[in-house]
Design a protein around this motif. Structure first.
Motif, short mmCIF file in Angstrom:
data_model
loop_
_atom_site.label_atom_id
_atom_site.label_comp_id
_atom_site.label_asym_id
_atom_site.label_seq_id
_atom_site.Cartn_x
_atom_site.Cartn_y
_atom_site.Cartn_z
N GLU A 37 0.83 -1.20 0.00
CA GLU A 37 0.00 0.00 0.00
C GLU A 37 0.87 1.26 0.00
O GLU A 37 0.60 2.22 -0.74
N TYR A 38 1.91 1.25 0.80
CA TYR A 38 2.82 2.40 0.84
C TYR A 38 3.57 2.55 -0.48
O TYR A 38 3.74 3.67 -0.98
N GLU A 39 4.04 1.45 -1.05
CA GLU A 39 4.77 1.52 -2.32
C GLU A 39 3.87 2.07 -3.42
O GLU A 39 4.30 2.89 -4.25
N ALA A 40 2.62 1.62 -3.45
CA ALA A 40 1.68 2.12 -4.45
C ALA A 40 1.44 3.62 -4.28
O ALA A 40 1.41 4.38 -5.26
N LEU A 41 1.30 4.06 -3.04
CA LEU A 41 1.06 5.48 -2.78
C LEU A 41 2.28 6.32 -3.13
O LEU A 41 2.16 7.41 -3.73
N ILE A 42 3.47 5.84 -2.80
CA ILE A 42 4.69 6.58 -3.11
C ILE A 42 4.88 6.73 -4.61
O ILE A 42 5.19 7.82 -5.12
N GLN A 72 -2.15 6.54 9.49
CA GLN A 72 -0.75 6.71 9.88
C GLN A 72 -0.15 7.96 9.25
O GLN A 72 0.56 8.72 9.92
N VAL A 73 -0.43 8.19 7.98
CA VAL A 73 0.13 9.36 7.31
C VAL A 73 -0.47 10.65 7.88
O VAL A 73 0.23 11.65 8.07
N PRO A 109 10.25 0.22 12.61
CA PRO A 109 11.07 1.20 11.87
C PRO A 109 10.77 1.22 10.38
O PRO A 109 10.84 2.27 9.76
N ARG A 110 10.44 0.08 9.79
CA ARG A 110 10.16 0.03 8.36
C ARG A 110 8.90 0.82 8.01
O ARG A 110 8.88 1.61 7.06
N THR A 111 7.85 0.62 8.79
CA THR A 111 6.61 1.35 8.55
C THR A 111 6.80 2.84 8.76
O THR A 111 6.24 3.66 8.02
N GLU A 112 7.60 3.22 9.72
CA GLU A 112 7.84 4.65 9.97
C GLU A 112 8.60 5.28 8.80
O GLU A 112 8.34 6.43 8.43
N LEU A 113 9.55 4.54 8.21
CA LEU A 113 10.26 5.07 7.04
C LEU A 113 9.30 5.29 5.88
O LEU A 113 9.38 6.32 5.18
N TYR A 114 8.40 4.35 5.65
CA TYR A 114 7.40 4.51 4.59
C TYR A 114 6.52 5.72 4.87
O TYR A 114 6.23 6.52 3.97
#
Length: 255
Positions: free
Chosen positions: A109-114, A140-141, A150-155
């Protein structure tokens, strides 16, 4: 064919070959998507003869809003994203991205949004409304939910930085039924089926959008506590020497 010839023989039908429309299609495309069309066609203020400095034509021009729909799909065939960018005139710019690395549903989901935000920035969008059916990512955003890990926070930080690059942008959550126009695209992207794509652009992403998070394993020195007897009994069948402790241990293990 013979039956059709008999049926249509009573009408005076003439065949004319269809003329080429490629030139007109190109002219229409340039007219609709030319970034300098506002400078050429719209004048907000006439230059004064008193020597005042020229007024920037695009400075106070009200930019229209663009709508972005984004969704992801993760299955046994792989992972992919579907992107639909709707112009203020109602034109749809569709894109499909296939991920060639392992992603979870949340990461996809994050990759698609980015990727969709990067496409909108490349097109030159100033005002954007991004819509996703992932309640977790949207909250979250926007600060409603806390990022776990940490991975989710980086996204999350990456998406927030991209949103700040627009003149005005916001991320909204929508029900899945209202985001159905990208469902077919995301499924095609997960399978990377170029036969079904047609004129839709296909992008292949080799690596994640965020740096790899390194996890260091630490070795703890085992210490005896109240769980030691239970652990030894379950793993190795070891009993303590005291019969009273054995009875108590069996009672605890049963729980």
């Amino acid at each position: 064919m013979l039956k059709w010839a008999i049926e249509l023989g009573q009408f005076d039908l003439e065949y004319f070959p269809r003329t080429s429309i490629k030139g007109q299609a190109l002219a229409d495309f340039i007219l609709e998507f030319d970034s300098e069309v506002y400078n050429k066609a719209i004048v907000l203020a006439e230059p004064s003869s008193q020597g005042n400095p020229p007024v920037d034509v695009m400075e106070d021009f009200p930019h229209p809003w663009w709508i972005l729909h984004v969704d992801e799909a993760v299955n046994n065939n792989g992972a992919g994203a579907g992107i639909v960018l709707i112009t203020p005139e109602g034109n749809r710019l569709m894109s499909v991205i296939h991920f060639k690395f392992y992603v979870t549903n949340n990461d996809a989901e994050y990759e698609a949004l980015i990727n969709s935000l990067k496409i909108a920035l490349e097109v030159g969008v100033v005002k954007l409304i991004a819509r996703s059916d992932s309640e977790l990512v949207v909250n979250q955003v926007n600060g409603g939910f806390q990022a776990r890990g940490p991975r989710t926070e980086l996204y999350m930080r990456c998406v927030q930085r991209l949103l700040e690059k627009f003149g005005s942008a916001r991320l909204e959550g929508v029900p899945r039924k209202e985001n159905s126009n990208v469902d077919a695209l995301e499924k095609i992207g997960s399978q990377m089926d170029s036969v079904q794509l047609g004129q839709i652009s296909l992008g292949i992403q080799e690596i994640p959008s965020i740096p790899e998070v390194r996890v260091f394993q630490t070795q703890e020195i085992p210490r005896e506590n109240w769980m030691t007897l239970i652990h030894n009994y379950i793993r190795m069948g070891a009993f303590p020497e005291d019969k009273l402790q054995v009875r108590r241990l069996r009672y605890q293990v049963a729980k």
